[in-house]
Design a protein around this motif. Structure first.
Motif, PDB file in Angstrom:
ATOM      1  N   THR A  99       0.829  -1.211   0.000  1.00  0.00           N
ATOM      2  CA  THR A  99       0.000   0.000   0.000  1.00  0.00           C
ATOM      3  C   THR A  99       0.861   1.259   0.000  1.00  0.00           C
ATOM      4  O   THR A  99       0.396   2.325  -0.396  1.00  0.00           O
ATOM      5  CB  THR A  99      -0.952   0.043   1.217  1.00  0.00           C
ATOM      6  N   THR A 100       2.104   1.137   0.403  1.00  0.00           N
ATOM      7  CA  THR A 100       3.015   2.287   0.425  1.00  0.00           C
ATOM      8  C   THR A 100       3.791   2.427  -0.881  1.00  0.00           C
ATOM      9  O   THR A 100       4.685   3.270  -0.983  1.00  0.00           O
ATOM     10  CB  THR A 100       4.015   2.154   1.587  1.00  0.00           C
ATOM     11  N   THR A 101       3.459   1.599  -1.879  1.00  0.00           N
ATOM     12  CA  THR A 101       4.118   1.654  -3.181  1.00  0.00           C
ATOM     13  C   THR A 101       3.130   2.136  -4.232  1.00  0.00           C
ATOM     14  O   THR A 101       2.042   1.584  -4.376  1.00  0.00           O
ATOM     15  CB  THR A 101       4.654   0.261  -3.590  1.00  0.00           C
ATOM     16  N   GLY A 102       3.540   3.159  -4.961  1.00  0.00           N
ATOM     17  CA  GLY A 102       2.736   3.646  -6.075  1.00  0.00           C
ATOM     18  C   GLY A 102       3.427   3.348  -7.384  1.00  0.00           C
ATOM     19  O   GLY A 102       4.487   2.725  -7.423  1.00  0.00           O
ATOM     20  N   ILE A 103       2.812   3.799  -8.467  1.00  0.00           N
ATOM     21  CA  ILE A 103       3.401   3.634  -9.793  1.00  0.00           C
ATOM     22  C   ILE A 103       3.724   5.026 -10.346  1.00  0.00           C
ATOM     23  O   ILE A 103       3.022   5.991 -10.041  1.00  0.00           O
ATOM     24  CB  ILE A 103       2.448   2.862 -10.740  1.00  0.00           C
ATOM     25  N   ALA A 104       4.803   5.103 -11.120  1.00  0.00           N
ATOM     26  CA  ALA A 104       5.179   6.344 -11.798  1.00  0.00           C
ATOM     27  C   ALA A 104       4.964   6.133 -13.293  1.00  0.00           C
ATOM     28  O   ALA A 104       5.400   5.120 -13.840  1.00  0.00           O
ATOM     29  CB  ALA A 104       6.636   6.692 -11.515  1.00  0.00           C
ATOM     30  N   PRO A 139       7.787  12.005 -15.117  1.00  0.00           N
ATOM     31  CA  PRO A 139       6.767  11.112 -14.567  1.00  0.00           C
ATOM     32  C   PRO A 139       5.891  11.753 -13.491  1.00  0.00           C
ATOM     33  O   PRO A 139       6.331  12.615 -12.732  1.00  0.00           O
ATOM     34  CB  PRO A 139       7.577   9.966 -13.969  1.00  0.00           C
ATOM     35  N   LEU A 140       4.650  11.296 -13.476  1.00  0.00           N
ATOM     36  CA  LEU A 140       3.767  11.548 -12.344  1.00  0.00           C
ATOM     37  C   LEU A 140       3.926  10.333 -11.448  1.00  0.00           C
ATOM     38  O   LEU A 140       3.811   9.196 -11.917  1.00  0.00           O
ATOM     39  CB  LEU A 140       2.313  11.692 -12.794  1.00  0.00           C
ATOM     40  N   ILE A 141       4.195  10.572 -10.170  1.00  0.00           N
ATOM     41  CA  ILE A 141       4.449   9.471  -9.247  1.00  0.00           C
ATOM     42  C   ILE A 141       3.284   9.336  -8.283  1.00  0.00           C
ATOM     43  O   ILE A 141       3.004  10.256  -7.505  1.00  0.00           O
ATOM     44  CB  ILE A 141       5.769   9.692  -8.468  1.00  0.00           C
ATOM     45  N   GLY A 142       2.608   8.194  -8.363  1.00  0.00           N
ATOM     46  CA  GLY A 142       1.546   7.892  -7.412  1.00  0.00           C
ATOM     47  C   GLY A 142       2.166   7.515  -6.076  1.00  0.00           C
ATOM     48  O   GLY A 142       3.186   6.823  -6.027  1.00  0.00           O
ATOM     49  N   THR A 143       1.567   7.973  -4.987  1.00  0.00           N
ATOM     50  CA  THR A 143       2.142   7.737  -3.651  1.00  0.00           C
ATOM     51  C   THR A 143       1.353   6.682  -2.909  1.00  0.00           C
ATOM     52  O   THR A 143       0.634   6.964  -1.970  1.00  0.00           O
ATOM     53  CB  THR A 143       2.158   9.040  -2.838  1.00  0.00           C
ATOM     54  N   GLY A 144       1.490   5.439  -3.345  1.00  0.00           N
ATOM     55  CA  GLY A 144       0.798   4.339  -2.698  1.00  0.00           C
ATOM     56  C   GLY A 144      -0.567   4.075  -3.310  1.00  0.00           C
ATOM     57  O   GLY A 144      -1.003   4.755  -4.242  1.00  0.00           O
ATOM     58  N   VAL A 145      -1.226   3.047  -2.776  1.00  0.00           N
ATOM     59  CA  VAL A 145      -2.569   2.648  -3.228  1.00  0.00           C
ATOM     60  C   VAL A 145      -3.392   2.252  -2.013  1.00  0.00           C
ATOM     61  O   VAL A 145      -2.864   2.080  -0.914  1.00  0.00           O
ATOM     62  CB  VAL A 145      -2.503   1.474  -4.226  1.00  0.00           C
ATOM     63  N   ALA A 146      -4.684   2.086  -2.204  1.00  0.00           N
ATOM     64  CA  ALA A 146      -5.569   1.737  -1.084  1.00  0.00           C
ATOM     65  C   ALA A 146      -5.394   0.291  -0.626  1.00  0.00           C
ATOM     66  O   ALA A 146      -5.489  -0.001   0.561  1.00  0.00           O
ATOM     67  CB  ALA A 146      -7.021   1.989  -1.473  1.00  0.00           C
ATOM     68  N   ALA A 147      -5.144  -0.632  -1.568  1.00  0.00           N
ATOM     69  CA  ALA A 147      -5.016  -2.054  -1.213  1.00  0.00           C
ATOM     70  C   ALA A 147      -4.035  -2.732  -2.159  1.00  0.00           C
ATOM     71  O   ALA A 147      -3.989  -2.413  -3.350  1.00  0.00           O
ATOM     72  CB  ALA A 147      -6.375  -2.735  -1.295  1.00  0.00           C
ATOM     73  N   ILE A 148      -3.266  -3.681  -1.632  1.00  0.00           N
ATOM     74  CA  ILE A 148      -2.301  -4.394  -2.466  1.00  0.00           C
ATOM     75  C   ILE A 148      -3.020  -5.380  -3.379  1.00  0.00           C
ATOM     76  O   ILE A 148      -4.132  -5.827  -3.094  1.00  0.00           O
ATOM     77  CB  ILE A 148      -1.228  -5.121  -1.633  1.00  0.00           C
ATOM     78  N   ASN A 149      -2.350  -5.700  -4.480  1.00  0.00           N
ATOM     79  CA  ASN A 149      -2.839  -6.669  -5.460  1.00  0.00           C
ATOM     80  C   ASN A 149      -4.266  -6.403  -5.928  1.00  0.00           C
ATOM     81  O   ASN A 149      -5.006  -7.325  -6.265  1.00  0.00           O
ATOM     82  CB  ASN A 149      -2.690  -8.097  -4.919  1.00  0.00           C
ATOM     83  N   THR A 150      -4.650  -5.136  -5.922  1.00  0.00           N
ATOM     84  CA  THR A 150      -5.939  -4.698  -6.452  1.00  0.00           C
ATOM     85  C   THR A 150      -5.638  -3.960  -7.748  1.00  0.00           C
ATOM     86  O   THR A 150      -4.713  -3.149  -7.802  1.00  0.00           O
ATOM     87  CB  THR A 150      -6.644  -3.760  -5.455  1.00  0.00           C
ATOM     88  N   THR A 151      -6.410  -4.232  -8.777  1.00  0.00           N
ATOM     89  CA  THR A 151      -6.161  -3.587 -10.063  1.00  0.00           C
ATOM     90  C   THR A 151      -6.788  -2.202 -10.093  1.00  0.00           C
ATOM     91  O   THR A 151      -7.981  -2.041  -9.845  1.00  0.00           O
ATOM     92  CB  THR A 151      -6.709  -4.446 -11.214  1.00  0.00           C
ATOM     93  N   TYR A 152      -5.937  -1.212 -10.402  1.00  0.00           N
ATOM     94  CA  TYR A 152      -6.359   0.186 -10.504  1.00  0.00           C
ATOM     95  C   TYR A 152      -6.201   0.657 -11.950  1.00  0.00           C
ATOM     96  O   TYR A 152      -5.452   0.065 -12.726  1.00  0.00           O
ATOM     97  CB  TYR A 152      -5.510   1.067  -9.583  1.00  0.00           C
ATOM     98  N   LEU A 153      -6.871   1.759 -12.290  1.00  0.00           N
ATOM     99  CA  LEU A 153      -6.787   2.341 -13.629  1.00  0.00           C
ATOM    100  C   LEU A 153      -6.151   3.717 -13.552  1.00  0.00           C
ATOM    101  O   LEU A 153      -6.654   4.614 -12.874  1.00  0.00           O
ATOM    102  CB  LEU A 153      -8.180   2.468 -14.250  1.00  0.00           C
ATOM    103  N   ALA A 154      -5.046   3.890 -14.275  1.00  0.00           N
ATOM    104  CA  ALA A 154      -4.414   5.201 -14.459  1.00  0.00           C
ATOM    105  C   ALA A 154      -4.599   5.583 -15.922  1.00  0.00           C
ATOM    106  O   ALA A 154      -4.698   4.703 -16.788  1.00  0.00           O
ATOM    107  CB  ALA A 154      -2.932   5.122 -14.120  1.00  0.00           C
ATOM    108  N   THR A 155      -4.646   6.885 -16.202  1.00  0.00           N
ATOM    109  CA  THR A 155      -4.821   7.319 -17.592  1.00  0.00           C
ATOM    110  C   THR A 155      -3.816   8.405 -17.964  1.00  0.00           C
ATOM    111  O   THR A 155      -3.410   9.206 -17.119  1.00  0.00           O
ATOM    112  CB  THR A 155      -6.246   7.862 -17.850  1.00  0.00           C
ATOM    113  N   LEU A 156      -3.438   8.396 -19.226  1.00  0.00           N
ATOM    114  CA  LEU A 156      -2.632   9.453 -19.825  1.00  0.00           C
ATOM    115  C   LEU A 156      -3.342   9.804 -21.125  1.00  0.00           C
ATOM    116  O   LEU A 156      -3.552   8.924 -21.963  1.00  0.00           O
ATOM    117  CB  LEU A 156      -1.214   8.977 -20.148  1.00  0.00           C
TER     118      LEU A 156
END
Length: 195
Positions: A99-104, A139-156
């Motif tokens: 949860t403390t890991t985001g995606i860039a 890059p835009l850096i996401g700062t974590g997520v709400a739950a691990i191993n849950t699929t989220y949608l990012a858009t560009l």
């Protein structure tokens, strides 16, 4: 109403002298069946040889990122031609290992005359990080997520007018070294020529 619109369009094509024959010739010469091109009328009402086209790409295998340095998402790449105006959208499905890991996320590509896009990355329940970009490799850096191993949608999504031909490519990285951010199967890209 939709049926009426189709009738009006059909009558317009029939009434235009030789329009159907010209349409068939243009479609064949431009490879419309394979490219998804659609002929359109120019400002004088004649069929234009310029085609609207849509190109897509899709991720068919998960790709994990464990470095904080951005790398290409190998299947999120779209070819572009110098001097053409494009509208693009990438829908990136992702998971992270903590949860403390985001995606860039960012873009890379050829030299450009114009580039402007919006990047959105979810970071918590009903919360997202948003940035407006005018350069590559920013890059835009996401700062974590709400739950691990849950699929989220990012858009560009945005507009590109390249000054050189090449490929428009999504780059990804993890926010936290060695803690994986994974781009998932089903992520897609759409590139549309604007005429």
């Amino acid at each position: 109403a939709l049926r009426s619109s189709f009738s009006v369009m059909a009558n317009l094509l029939v009434q235009t002298s030789g329009a159907l024959a010209e349409l068939a010739t243009l479609a064949a010469s431009a490879g419309a069946a394979s490219s998804g091109g659609v002929p359109h009328l120019d400002s004088t009402g004649k069929l234009s040889p310029t085609f609207d086209s849509k190109i897509t790409c899709r991720v068919t295998a998960d790709q994990a990122f464990t470095s904080t340095t951005g790398a290409n998402v190998t299947q999120l790449s779209l070819p572009v031609v110098a001097g053409v105006c494009y509208l693009f959208r990438f829908a990136v499905l992702f998971t992270t290992a903590a949860t403390t890991t985001g995606i860039a996320l960012a873009l890379t590509g050829p030299a450009f005359t114009a580039l402007s896009y919006c990047c959105r990355i979810p970071t918590a329940v009903n919360v997202e990080t948003i940035a407006y970009k005018q350069t590559y490799a920013s890059p835009l850096i996401g700062t974590g997520v709400a739950a691990i191993n849950t699929t989220y949608l990012a858009t560009l999504e945005g507009v590109l007018i390249p000054s050189a031909s090449g490929s428009l490519v999504v780059t990804a990285a993890t926010e936290v070294a060695s803690s994986a951010a994974t781009v998932k199967v089903g992520s897609v890209g759409i590139l549309e020529t604007v005429v």
